[in-house]
Design a protein around this motif. Structure first.
Motif, PDB file in Angstrom:
ATOM      1  N   ARG A  84       0.833  -1.208   0.000  1.00  0.00           N
ATOM      2  CA  ARG A  84       0.000   0.000   0.000  1.00  0.00           C
ATOM      3  C   ARG A  84       0.866   1.256   0.000  1.00  0.00           C
ATOM      4  N   GLN A  85       1.922   1.200   0.823  1.00  0.00           N
ATOM      5  CA  GLN A  85       2.834   2.348   0.860  1.00  0.00           C
ATOM      6  C   GLN A  85       3.563   2.516  -0.469  1.00  0.00           C
ATOM      7  N   GLU A  86       3.951   1.385  -1.081  1.00  0.00           N
ATOM      8  CA  GLU A  86       4.624   1.457  -2.375  1.00  0.00           C
ATOM      9  C   GLU A  86       3.723   2.067  -3.434  1.00  0.00           C
ATOM     10  N   ARG A  87       2.452   1.654  -3.468  1.00  0.00           N
ATOM     11  CA  ARG A  87       1.509   2.223  -4.439  1.00  0.00           C
ATOM     12  C   ARG A  87       1.312   3.718  -4.198  1.00  0.00           C
ATOM     13  N   LYS A  88       1.264   4.089  -2.936  1.00  0.00           N
ATOM     14  CA  LYS A  88       1.094   5.494  -2.600  1.00  0.00           C
ATOM     15  C   LYS A  88       2.282   6.318  -3.066  1.00  0.00           C
ATOM     16  N   GLN A  89       3.497   5.752  -2.848  1.00  0.00           N
ATOM     17  CA  GLN A  89       4.697   6.462  -3.293  1.00  0.00           C
ATOM     18  C   GLN A  89       4.751   6.580  -4.815  1.00  0.00           C
ATOM     19  N   LYS A  90       4.353   5.517  -5.544  1.00  0.00           N
ATOM     20  CA  LYS A  90       4.337   5.561  -7.005  1.00  0.00           C
ATOM     21  C   LYS A  90       3.347   6.611  -7.514  1.00  0.00           C
ATOM     22  N   ARG A  91       2.145   6.644  -6.887  1.00  0.00           N
ATOM     23  CA  ARG A  91       1.153   7.644  -7.294  1.00  0.00           C
ATOM     24  C   ARG A  91       1.675   9.053  -7.050  1.00  0.00           C
ATOM     25  N   LYS A  92       2.393   9.217  -5.942  1.00  0.00           N
ATOM     26  CA  LYS A  92       2.953  10.531  -5.620  1.00  0.00           C
ATOM     27  C   LYS A  92       3.995  10.943  -6.664  1.00  0.00           C
ATOM     28  N   LYS A  93       4.871   9.988  -7.065  1.00  0.00           N
ATOM     29  CA  LYS A  93       5.874  10.291  -8.080  1.00  0.00           C
ATOM     30  C   LYS A  93       5.231  10.642  -9.422  1.00  0.00           C
ATOM     31  N   LYS A  94       4.202   9.880  -9.826  1.00  0.00           N
ATOM     32  CA  LYS A  94       3.513  10.168 -11.073  1.00  0.00           C
ATOM     33  C   LYS A  94       2.868  11.544 -11.049  1.00  0.00           C
TER      34      LYS A  94
END
Length: 372
Positions: A84-94
């Protein structure tokens, strides 16, 4: 055997300090050192035991706090983030990337819009009435009854208000182009041609033709400029019996900037004098205050700024501009004995060199150079 007692946490009491008068100081101090037996100094330990306990407790607390902080940091470092944290970080980078691209796109759009606006303003100020659109459209240029498109070119020094007669059109040319036969001709109009103005001007109702442009009006607005250009185009056309479709008003700065935009031009100096040309009226360029001794020698290697032999010469914008204005006004001079007629011929040489350089280097399609 009875074990020896150790001093607390490595603290060893120091000997009592003496003052300069030999008295024992009442201040008790401790120093950090090796573990020692307390049997050697029982009396010192008994005096300092109460003082070392608070310091030892504070020190232990600080060490414990530091160890806890280091342990927590190590745990955070080694802990792998959840999905969940990884997905959140990816969305933030995008999201950050999208915002950056949007900002770049807005900046590019602003720059392109500014360049197009500047190009339009520049061309409109030169040609007037938006006629420049005809030159870039797919349609043929306007033509006269003989199938030729005629352009009147008016040159002034209005970019130098301090120059006397800044609105006089000392340079006047007509460019005639046949788009079907792919040929072009150019001729200059003598500035001293005596004509009737049809209205009252500074010199009366008749005078030199170069006075007419500034006689139309003395306004500074775009409407006033358009009126001067349109009336002068009709006035010149009526005198020579020509249907002139376009008119361009340029100044000395336009020649200089245009030549610099293409990286300089090569002009073939053609003088009747075998020595070339000399016009000492421009020698003040050799004494410019902003130049040092070396720069003065480089600008005027012969001691004169406008002294050229016959043949090809590479010129930057400044040199080309002054060459197109040279007419041997001050003695000693040579190669310019026909004064203004020689100047008109040299102006045509500069324009032809500019045309050749611009079409060969692709400058006309470079918006950065055109609008600079």
């Amino acid at each position: 055997m009875k074990s020896r007692k150790q001093s607390m946490d490595g603290f060893v009491a120091r000997r009592p300090q003496r003052t300069s008068l030999g008295e024992i100081s009442s201040k008790k101090t401790t120093t950090i050192g090796h573990l020692r037996s307390i049997e050697n100094r029982p009396e010192v330990l008994s005096n300092t035991r109460q003082n070392t306990r608070p310091l030892t407790s504070a020190n232990n607390a600080n060490k414990l706090k530091q160890n806890i902080s280091e342990s927590l940091a190590a745990i955070d470092k080694n802990t792998k983030p959840s999905h969940r944290q990884e997905r959140k970080q990816k969305r933030k980078k995008k999201l950050i990337v999208r915002i950056a691209l949007a900002v770049v796109g807005i900046i590019v759009a602003i720059v392109v819009g500014w360049l197009l606006l500047k190009l339009w303003q520049t061309m409109n100020s030169v040609f007037g009435n938006g006629n420049i659109l005809d030159l870039f459209s797919q349609q043929k240029l306007k033509e006269d009854a003989h199938g030729r498109s005629n352009v009147l070119i008016l040159g002034t020094t209005d970019d130098d208000p301090a120059h006397p007669g800044a609105t006089l059109t000392d340079s006047m040319m007509v460019l005639s182009v046949n788009q079907t036969k792919k040929d072009a001709y150019m001729f200059s109009i003598p500035r001293d041609l005596y004509v009737k103005f049809g209205m009252a001007c500074n010199s009366g109702y008749a005078g030199k033709i170069n006075e007419y442009f500034g006689c139309v009006n003395n306004g500074d607005s775009q409407e006033a400029e358009s009126e001067r250009m349109e009336k002068t185009k009709k006035f010149i056309g009526d005198i020579f019996g020509m249907d002139i479709q376009y008119v361009a008003h340029i100044n000395t700065a336009v020649i200089r900037d245009a030549v610099n935009a293409v990286g300089g031009v090569t002009v073939n100096v053609q003088s009747r004098d075998p020595r070339g040309i000399l016009d000492p009226s421009m020698d003040w360029m050799c004494r410019a205050k902003e130049l040092n001794a070396k720069q003065r020698r480089e600008r005027c290697p012969t001691g004169h700024y406008m002294q050229l032999t016959n043949g090809n010469h590479d010129m930057d914008g400044e040199k080309a501009m002054w060459f197109s204005r040279a007419r041997g006004l001050v003695a000693p001079t040579y190669g310019l004995e026909q004064s203004n007629f020689d100047r008109e011929k040299n102006q045509q040489l500069v324009l032809m060199a500019l045309k050749s350089k611009a079409t060969s280097t692709g400058t006309l399609t470079d918006f950065g150079k055109v609008t600079s």
